[in-house]
Design a protein around this motif. Sequence first.
Motif, mmCIF file in Angstrom:
data_model
loop_
_atom_site.group_PDB
_atom_site.id
_atom_site.type_symbol
_atom_site.label_atom_id
_atom_site.label_comp_id
_atom_site.label_asym_id
_atom_site.label_seq_id
_atom_site.Cartn_x
_atom_site.Cartn_y
_atom_site.Cartn_z
ATOM 1 N N TYR A 209 -2.700 -11.691 -20.982
ATOM 2 C CA TYR A 209 -2.869 -10.750 -19.893
ATOM 3 C C TYR A 209 -1.498 -10.167 -19.566
ATOM 4 O O TYR A 209 -0.469 -10.702 -19.975
ATOM 5 C CB TYR A 209 -3.411 -11.464 -18.652
ATOM 6 C CG TYR A 209 -4.859 -11.861 -18.728
ATOM 7 C CD1 TYR A 209 -5.293 -12.890 -19.556
ATOM 8 C CD2 TYR A 209 -5.821 -11.211 -17.955
ATOM 9 C CE1 TYR A 209 -6.619 -13.265 -19.623
ATOM 10 C CE2 TYR A 209 -7.159 -11.576 -18.009
ATOM 11 C CZ TYR A 209 -7.549 -12.596 -18.836
ATOM 12 O OH TYR A 209 -8.867 -12.958 -18.897
ATOM 13 N N GLN B 140 0.716 -7.945 -16.241
ATOM 14 C CA GLN B 140 0.715 -7.406 -14.886
ATOM 15 C C GLN B 140 1.968 -6.576 -14.680
ATOM 16 O O GLN B 140 3.080 -7.104 -14.752
ATOM 17 C CB GLN B 140 0.641 -8.525 -13.852
ATOM 18 C CG GLN B 140 0.458 -8.024 -12.443
ATOM 19 C CD GLN B 140 0.066 -9.118 -11.473
ATOM 20 O OE1 GLN B 140 0.248 -10.306 -11.729
ATOM 21 N NE2 GLN B 140 -0.492 -8.728 -10.347
ATOM 22 N N LYS C 60 0.364 -3.309 -9.898
ATOM 23 C CA LYS C 60 -0.947 -3.229 -10.554
ATOM 24 C C LYS C 60 -1.579 -4.612 -10.655
ATOM 25 O O LYS C 60 -0.898 -5.633 -10.564
ATOM 26 C CB LYS C 60 -0.815 -2.606 -11.939
ATOM 27 C CG LYS C 60 -0.368 -1.154 -11.911
ATOM 28 C CD LYS C 60 -0.439 -0.540 -13.308
ATOM 29 C CE LYS C 60 -0.067 0.932 -13.266
ATOM 30 N NZ LYS C 60 -0.153 1.555 -14.618
ATOM 31 N N GLN C 61 -2.879 -4.622 -10.882
ATOM 32 C CA GLN C 61 -3.582 -5.882 -11.063
ATOM 33 C C GLN C 61 -3.349 -6.430 -12.468
ATOM 34 O O GLN C 61 -3.063 -5.680 -13.405
ATOM 35 C CB GLN C 61 -5.084 -5.673 -10.835
ATOM 36 C CG GLN C 61 -5.465 -5.386 -9.390
ATOM 37 C CD GLN C 61 -6.969 -5.397 -9.197
ATOM 38 O OE1 GLN C 61 -7.719 -5.098 -10.109
ATOM 39 N NE2 GLN C 61 -7.400 -5.755 -7.997
ATOM 40 N N GLU D 70 -4.294 -7.590 -15.995
ATOM 41 C CA GLU D 70 -5.350 -7.103 -16.866
ATOM 42 C C GLU D 70 -5.332 -7.838 -18.195
ATOM 43 O O GLU D 70 -4.279 -8.270 -18.669
ATOM 44 C CB GLU D 70 -5.199 -5.594 -17.129
ATOM 45 C CG GLU D 70 -3.916 -5.210 -17.848
ATOM 46 C CD GLU D 70 -3.854 -3.730 -18.196
ATOM 47 O OE1 GLU D 70 -4.830 -3.004 -17.952
ATOM 48 O OE2 GLU D 70 -2.807 -3.300 -18.729
ATOM 49 N N ALA E 186 -7.845 -4.645 -25.093
ATOM 50 C CA ALA E 186 -7.911 -3.532 -24.161
ATOM 51 C C ALA E 186 -7.804 -2.236 -24.957
ATOM 52 O O ALA E 186 -7.097 -2.174 -25.971
ATOM 53 C CB ALA E 186 -6.768 -3.627 -23.150
#
Length: 114
Positions: free
Chosen positions: A37, A39, A43-44, A46, A59
């Motif tokens: 992931y 970050q 931002k969150q 992802e 993604a």
Amino acid sequence: QVQLVESGGGLVQPGGSLRLSCAASGNIFSIYHRGWYRQAPGKQRELVAGISNGHTNYADSVKGRFTISRDNAKNTVSLQMNSLKPEDTAVYYCNVRTPNSNYWGQGTQVTVSS
């Protein structure tokens, strides 16, 4: 319990490559999913890429540029990142899941800048 130690990351110019690795120890036989992931500031967090039972998912923003892989002998999961862009700049986290819990690495900074 599972412990995760990440390595790799750093500063790279646009178009360059980096490789992240995450070594797992402890109750690794209960892990059924591994992933990376990221970050970015403001931002969150992802999902970037995941691997489970040999199947991978990415993604949309990294498809064709990033590759996730695992090495069973070394208990590692890696993320090869090519053609890096400034928008890939973020803290990257290794993640593994077991039936009872979710574990995170400490995070490693990736900065793409000229």
